[in-house]
Motif scaffolding. Structure first.
Motif, PDB file in Angstrom:
ATOM      1  N   ARG A 143     -59.562   1.243 -31.331  1.00 58.21           N
ATOM      2  CA  ARG A 143     -58.777   2.347 -31.469  1.00 58.21           C
ATOM      3  C   ARG A 143     -59.332   3.734 -31.791  1.00 58.21           C
ATOM      4  NH1 ARG A 143     -56.386  -1.535 -30.017  1.00 58.21           N
ATOM      5  NH2 ARG A 143     -54.580  -2.657 -30.830  1.00 58.21           N
ATOM      6  N   ARG A 144     -58.544   4.865 -31.857  1.00 62.58           N
ATOM      7  CA  ARG A 144     -59.199   5.975 -32.539  1.00 62.58           C
ATOM      8  C   ARG A 144     -58.771   5.958 -33.941  1.00 62.58           C
ATOM      9  NH1 ARG A 144     -61.954   9.092 -29.489  1.00 62.58           N
ATOM     10  NH2 ARG A 144     -61.430   9.131 -27.269  1.00 62.58           N
ATOM     11  N   ASP A 145     -59.645   6.181 -34.890  1.00 59.25           N
ATOM     12  CA  ASP A 145     -59.313   6.375 -36.284  1.00 59.25           C
ATOM     13  C   ASP A 145     -58.505   7.759 -36.418  1.00 59.25           C
ATOM     14  OD1 ASP A 145     -60.963   8.393 -36.581  1.00 59.25           O
ATOM     15  OD2 ASP A 145     -62.557   7.129 -37.725  1.00 59.25           O
ATOM     16  N   LYS A 146     -58.112   8.086 -37.793  1.00 65.34           N
ATOM     17  CA  LYS A 146     -57.213   9.290 -37.974  1.00 65.34           C
ATOM     18  C   LYS A 146     -58.094  10.515 -37.804  1.00 65.34           C
ATOM     19  CE  LYS A 146     -57.452   9.115 -43.106  1.00 65.34           C
ATOM     20  NZ  LYS A 146     -59.082   8.385 -42.934  1.00 65.34           N
ATOM     21  N   ASP A 147     -59.309  10.411 -37.758  1.00 63.99           N
ATOM     22  CA  ASP A 147     -60.358  11.713 -37.276  1.00 63.99           C
ATOM     23  C   ASP A 147     -60.493  11.584 -35.791  1.00 63.99           C
ATOM     24  OD1 ASP A 147     -60.365  12.289 -40.096  1.00 63.99           O
ATOM     25  OD2 ASP A 147     -62.114  10.717 -40.404  1.00 63.99           O
ATOM     26  N   GLY A 148     -60.028  10.798 -34.826  1.00 57.74           N
ATOM     27  CA  GLY A 148     -60.117  10.918 -33.702  1.00 57.74           C
ATOM     28  C   GLY A 148     -61.590  10.133 -33.321  1.00 57.74           C
ATOM     29  N   THR A 159     -52.068  -4.760 -41.837  1.00 58.46           N
ATOM     30  CA  THR A 159     -51.787  -3.563 -41.014  1.00 58.46           C
ATOM     31  C   THR A 159     -52.418  -3.644 -39.698  1.00 58.46           C
ATOM     32  OG1 THR A 159     -53.812  -2.211 -41.361  1.00 58.46           O
ATOM     33  CG2 THR A 159     -52.092  -2.129 -43.160  1.00 58.46           C
ATOM     34  N   SER A 161     -54.209  -0.687 -38.703  1.00 61.78           N
ATOM     35  CA  SER A 161     -55.403   0.168 -38.666  1.00 61.78           C
ATOM     36  C   SER A 161     -56.496  -0.515 -38.774  1.00 61.78           C
ATOM     37  CB  SER A 161     -55.074   1.232 -39.976  1.00 61.78           C
ATOM     38  OG  SER A 161     -55.516   0.734 -41.127  1.00 61.78           O
ATOM     39  N   ASN A 195     -53.791   3.257 -27.601  1.00 57.36           N
ATOM     40  CA  ASN A 195     -52.897   3.724 -28.856  1.00 57.36           C
ATOM     41  C   ASN A 195     -51.727   2.963 -28.871  1.00 57.36           C
ATOM     42  OD1 ASN A 195     -50.777   4.926 -29.989  1.00 57.36           O
ATOM     43  ND2 ASN A 195     -51.762   6.893 -29.807  1.00 57.36           N
ATOM     44  N   GLU A 197     -48.999   2.912 -30.786  1.00 59.15           N
ATOM     45  CA  GLU A 197     -47.830   3.475 -30.999  1.00 59.15           C
ATOM     46  C   GLU A 197     -47.049   3.722 -29.848  1.00 59.15           C
ATOM     47  OE1 GLU A 197     -47.922   6.788 -34.036  1.00 59.15           O
ATOM     48  OE2 GLU A 197     -49.051   5.114 -35.179  1.00 59.15           O
TER      49      GLU A 197
END
Ligand code: SAH
Length: 478
Positions: A143-148, A159, A161, A195, A197
């Motif tokens: 995945r990509r983390d919240k910082d991309g 979860t 994440s 992604n 979502e």
């Protein structure tokens, strides 16, 4: 009194719960604390309070337990994989042994269970840390983390994440190399991680398998698309970016990994938690790898089911074979046979083995494996054990000297049990991955004229709360 959310307490952890979590008491009320070790004195905060029990979060260890160890993996607390890596391995084993014993006593009504239980069979101890590097199959989400940034690794507990990691200590060492190369490949060729979502992006998971005895390595990249592509940005800000196939580039990144035998792409376009889609395309090498459990050879493709800890599986099935006490004249049924792992193990010592399994593809593999190993004394049936066994018994009057069962966690169906009892085999060998349902079924078999002779637990999943058990039951009127 009830405990209130967000209140802090100091408690002593007195016991381990079903998943290995710590249990302490505040004013007689049980409090479950994840990551706390039996024997710890700890400061905790109540995160959920029910009428008769509560959940607490571990804030600080005031006095560490003698059973507490520093996990080799610094992600252990956050990662959803290992739940009890902070508990010393011998203590993990003692707890698992107790768990089995308690179930058989309390649910199964077996009063003399202490006399019947053999010592638990633990995993190989390694110099760096006990019971690591045992899995032969890894499925790393991408995945990509919240910082991309690209993250390859594991889901944090409960979860989706992804914790980016270089090493998972449960996996074979070859994965450390594969993850590194794969991360570089994704970045170098602009391959987009999935992604979840909005079901966009491409790479969902990377799946690897290693033949423990053969050293053969398989890599399968699971993608949300038909082919593995990277993005080339246009030269000017207005020009469109282009997608190019980078499968050959992946092969170049991976082809000098020691043991590499198969590289494939699996297509999964669905918005689903299921990891694998139905179709696989080999882009380099063979479609499958091979491995052995004992002397039996198995062919494994990305979609086939195969035990994830082959060393301990060999010990588990060795026990099942020992408990079956075969001398070559027996007719044996193997219920819930999967790809026939136990069936073929038994076929080495029995006159005839018949396996039943609900998943048709697994039976196809079972037949293939039987043929590859030259067994002509096995027969496989597709269907539910509780349907096939009564059918065969009533229509064809089948007989069995020994019945082996290895059901999923929910245990055996009642009809399967009552048919087994009607067939009256000399012995029933029950392989179980859930001691509670094992105990429930054992109680029925005991009431129907069987006696528990021996029980042996085998640790297949160190650092997790799971345990496998083999139980030998014998007909009393023999
Ligand atoms: N003995 C095998 C598989 C054990 S796992 C091995 O060691 O590899 C349990 C198996 O039972 C799974 O393959 C599952 O598909 C199968 N199964 C589940 N419910 C079943 C049922 N009612 N009848 C027959 N098989 C069933």
């Amino acid at each position: 009194m009830t405990l209130e959310k967000n209140q802090e307490y100091e408690i002593t952890i007195e016991d381990m719960g079903n998943e290995g979590e710590g249990i302490g008491h505040i004013d007689g009320m049980a409090v479950f604390v994840k990551d706390a070790v039996v024997g710890d004195t700890a400061r905790i905060k109540i995160i959920k309070a029910k009428k008769n029990y509560a959940y607490g979060r571990l804030l600080e260890i005031v006095i560490p337990s003698e059973y507490r160890v520093e996990p080799i993996c610094h992600h252990a607390r956050r990662c959803g994989g290992c739940s009890i890596m902070q508990v010393e391995y011998q203590k993990q084993l003692a707890w698992k042994q107790d768990k089995v014993m308690n179930c058989l006593k309390r649910i199964g009504g077996i009063t003399n269970v202490e006399e019947l239980m053999e010592p638990i069979i633990g995993m190989k101890l390694r110099a760096e840390f006990p019971a690591i590097r045992y899995r032969n199959k890894a499925q790393f989400p991408v995945r990509r983390d919240k910082d991309g940034n690209v993250a390859i690794g594991f889901y944090a507990g409960r979860t989706h994440s992804v914790i980016d990691t270089d090493v998972c200590y449960l996996q074979d060492e070859v994965n450390d190399d594969i993850i590194k190369r794969f991360r570089k490949f994704l970045v170098d060729y602009n391959v987009e991680p999935y992604n979840e979502e909005n079901n966009t992006g491409l790479v969902r998971h990377i799946l690897t398998r290693v033949g423990r005895k053969t050293g053969e390595v398989m890599i399968c990249v699971i993608i949300n698309g038909k082919e593995l592509t990277g993005v080339i940005q246009g030269d000017s800000p207005n020009s469109k970016s282009k997608y190019v196939n980078v499968e050959q580039e992946l092969v170049e990144c991976m082809e000098d990994i020691p043991g590499i035998t198969s590289i494939s792409v699996n297509v999964n376009l669905e918005k689903t938690n299921r990891i694998l889609g139905d179709t696989c395309r080999t882009i380099w090498g063979k479609d499958s790898i091979t491995d052995y459990i004992g002397n039996v050879k198995y062919q494994i493709n990305p979609l086939s089911f195969y035990q994830v800890n082959p060393e301990q599986t060999e010990k588990l099935y060795g026990k099942a074979l020992e408990y079956a006490e075969l001398n070559g004249d027996e007719t044996v049924w193997d219920l819930y046979c999967g790809i026939g792992t136990i069936s073929l193990f038994l076929a080495q010592k029995a006159k005839k083995v018949m396996g039943v399994e609900i998943v048709p593809e697994a039976i196809e593999d079972a037949r293939k494996n039987a043929e590859m190993n030259g067994f002509d004394n096995v027969e496989f049936f597709v269907g539910k054990a509780e349907v096939v066994l009564p059918e065969q018994y009533e229509k064809h009057g089948v007989y069995a000297d020994v019945i082996v069962v290895d059901p999923p966690r929910k245990g055996c169906d009642e009809v399967a049990i009552s048919t087994m009892v009607k067939i009256q085999p000399k012995r029933i060998v029950y392989v179980s991955c859930d001691p509670a349902t094992l105990a429930r079924d054992v109680k029925m078999l005991v009431a129907a004229g069987y006696e528990v002779k021996k029980v042996c637990a085998v640790d297949q999943f160190g650092h997790s709360g799971h345990i496998e058990v083999v139980t030998c039951l014998q007909r009393v009127d023999m």
